[in-house]
Design a protein around this motif. Structure first.
Motif, PDB file in Angstrom:
ATOM      1  N   PHE A 115       7.494 -19.033  -1.209  1.00  0.00           N
ATOM      2  CA  PHE A 115       7.247 -17.597  -1.392  1.00  0.00           C
ATOM      3  C   PHE A 115       7.858 -17.111  -2.711  1.00  0.00           C
ATOM      4  CE2 PHE A 115       7.140 -16.437   3.452  1.00  0.00           C
ATOM      5  CZ  PHE A 115       5.979 -17.171   3.613  1.00  0.00           C
ATOM      6  N   THR A 118       6.080 -18.412  -5.912  1.00  0.00           N
ATOM      7  CA  THR A 118       4.782 -17.758  -6.100  1.00  0.00           C
ATOM      8  C   THR A 118       4.961 -16.319  -6.584  1.00  0.00           C
ATOM      9  OG1 THR A 118       3.889 -19.140  -4.317  1.00  0.00           O
ATOM     10  CG2 THR A 118       2.566 -17.250  -5.015  1.00  0.00           C
ATOM     11  N   ARG A 119       5.926 -15.613  -6.005  1.00  0.00           N
ATOM     12  CA  ARG A 119       6.185 -14.243  -6.483  1.00  0.00           C
ATOM     13  C   ARG A 119       6.553 -14.221  -7.962  1.00  0.00           C
ATOM     14  NH1 ARG A 119       9.244 -13.730  -1.730  1.00  0.00           N
ATOM     15  NH2 ARG A 119      11.172 -13.735  -2.943  1.00  0.00           N
ATOM     16  N   ASN A 135      -1.500 -24.370  -2.207  1.00  0.00           N
ATOM     17  CA  ASN A 135      -0.358 -24.650  -1.332  1.00  0.00           C
ATOM     18  C   ASN A 135      -0.618 -25.925  -0.540  1.00  0.00           C
ATOM     19  OD1 ASN A 135       1.009 -22.257  -2.085  1.00  0.00           O
ATOM     20  ND2 ASN A 135      -0.245 -21.082  -0.660  1.00  0.00           N
ATOM     21  N   VAL A 158       3.066 -20.556   6.081  1.00  0.00           N
ATOM     22  CA  VAL A 158       2.425 -20.580   4.767  1.00  0.00           C
ATOM     23  C   VAL A 158       0.932 -20.312   4.884  1.00  0.00           C
ATOM     24  CG1 VAL A 158       1.898 -22.028   2.762  1.00  0.00           C
ATOM     25  CG2 VAL A 158       4.188 -22.088   3.777  1.00  0.00           C
ATOM     26  N   TRP A 161       0.483 -16.514   5.489  1.00  0.00           N
ATOM     27  CA  TRP A 161       0.833 -15.832   4.237  1.00  0.00           C
ATOM     28  C   TRP A 161      -0.265 -16.018   3.189  1.00  0.00           C
ATOM     29  CZ3 TRP A 161       1.956 -18.156  -0.528  1.00  0.00           C
ATOM     30  CH2 TRP A 161       2.644 -17.385  -1.467  1.00  0.00           C
TER      31      TRP A 161
END
Length: 280
Positions: A115, A118-119, A135, A158, A161
């Motif tokens: 997470f 990726t952010r 992913n 994942v 998300w």
């Protein structure tokens, strides 16, 4: 539309397995790679110190290292076209015997690290008008098996998300694909695997058997990481890449069987489900 010849891939977990095979495949086609691993020495010689390779030390559970790695990629190449979240590992135990520290470490690597990275990359993709987030999850992200409950939970997280990221990213030109491998000949079931032995007799026939069989097939799995890498590279060239790609015959069989049974179960209770709404 195919990726540009000078496209930049940022790939985590490149010391072995999928990550290493994928980095080598991308370099072989002339594109650029940011290859990361906890031990940068394991990725420094991927392409003979090519000017198209940027090897970086990265532990995805370390936020400072994430920030530094993304900034280094920006400074060297100016963009990231494909982010491949591959870093992670397996943990097996019966649900009842799962160890708190192991469970949290599993989620830190497989979920929260993914997470966070990726952010950190999304602002670059948003500014450049697009990108592709890939992913590496697992068949266990779609099907839960005995002995793999906590690993499956991390991969299910994942997957869910990724659905939301795909919905938010689509208008920005950012596409999302989850790769769901079955058993492949990597270190997943060997050096990288963590297990809490099953000590409760009641779980020996389920979780216990699963732990034993996972170890016993290490090095003999049907899946070929190099063929998987080629499939991922081909997928990234597609104008409209899929949201899911299951890899391996065993994985395809497991996932399609589970989805058919799940759909049948849901549809069989349609009338009772609809009846829970307020009357018109």
């Amino acid at each position: 539309m195919a990726l540009a010849q000078d496209a930049v891939w940022f790939i985590t977990g490149c010391s072995t397995g999928f990550g290493r095979s994928l980095a080598q495949a991308v370099l072989a086609r002339g594109q650029r790679v940011v290859a990361t691993a906890k031990d940068v020495a394991r990725v420094a010689n991927l392409d003979g110190a090519s000017d198209r390779l940027l090897p970086l030390a990265l532990d995805v559970t370390d936020l400072a290292q994430i920030t530094a790695a993304v900034e280094a990629a920006r400074e060297r190449f100016g963009r990231i076209d494909v982010l491949v979240n591959n870093a992670g590992y397996g943990y097996q135990a019966s649900i009842e015997e799962g160890e708190e520290a192991e469970i949290r470490a599993q989620f830190d690597a497989n979920v929260f690290g993914l997470f966070a990275l990726t952010r950190s990359v999304l602002p670059m993709m948003r500014a450049q008008g697009g990108g592709h987030v890939v992913n590496i999850t697992s068949v266990a992200g779609l099907v839960g098996f005995p002995g793999s409950g906590y690993y499956a939970a991390s991969k299910h997280a994942v997957e869910g998300w990724s659905d939301s990221l795909a919905a938010e990213g689509a208008p920005l030109g950012i596409r999302v694909t989850c790769i769901e491998p079955g058993p492949f000949r990597t270190d997943w079931a060997g050096r990288s695997l963590r297990q809490t032995p099953v000590g409760i007799e009641a779980y020996q026939a389920t979780a216990g058997q699963r732990l034993e069989s996972t170890r016993s097939v290490s090095g003999r799995q049907a899946g070929d990481p190099e063929r998987a890498a080629a499939a991922i590279v081909a997928l990234a060239d597609e104008a409209d890449p899929p949201r899911h790609m299951v890899l391996g015959a065993w994985g395809i069989d497991q996932v399609t069987d589970r989805l058919r049974r799940r759909l049948h179960e849901i549809e069989a209770r349609r009338e009772a489900a609809v009846a829970t709404d307020f009357p018109d």
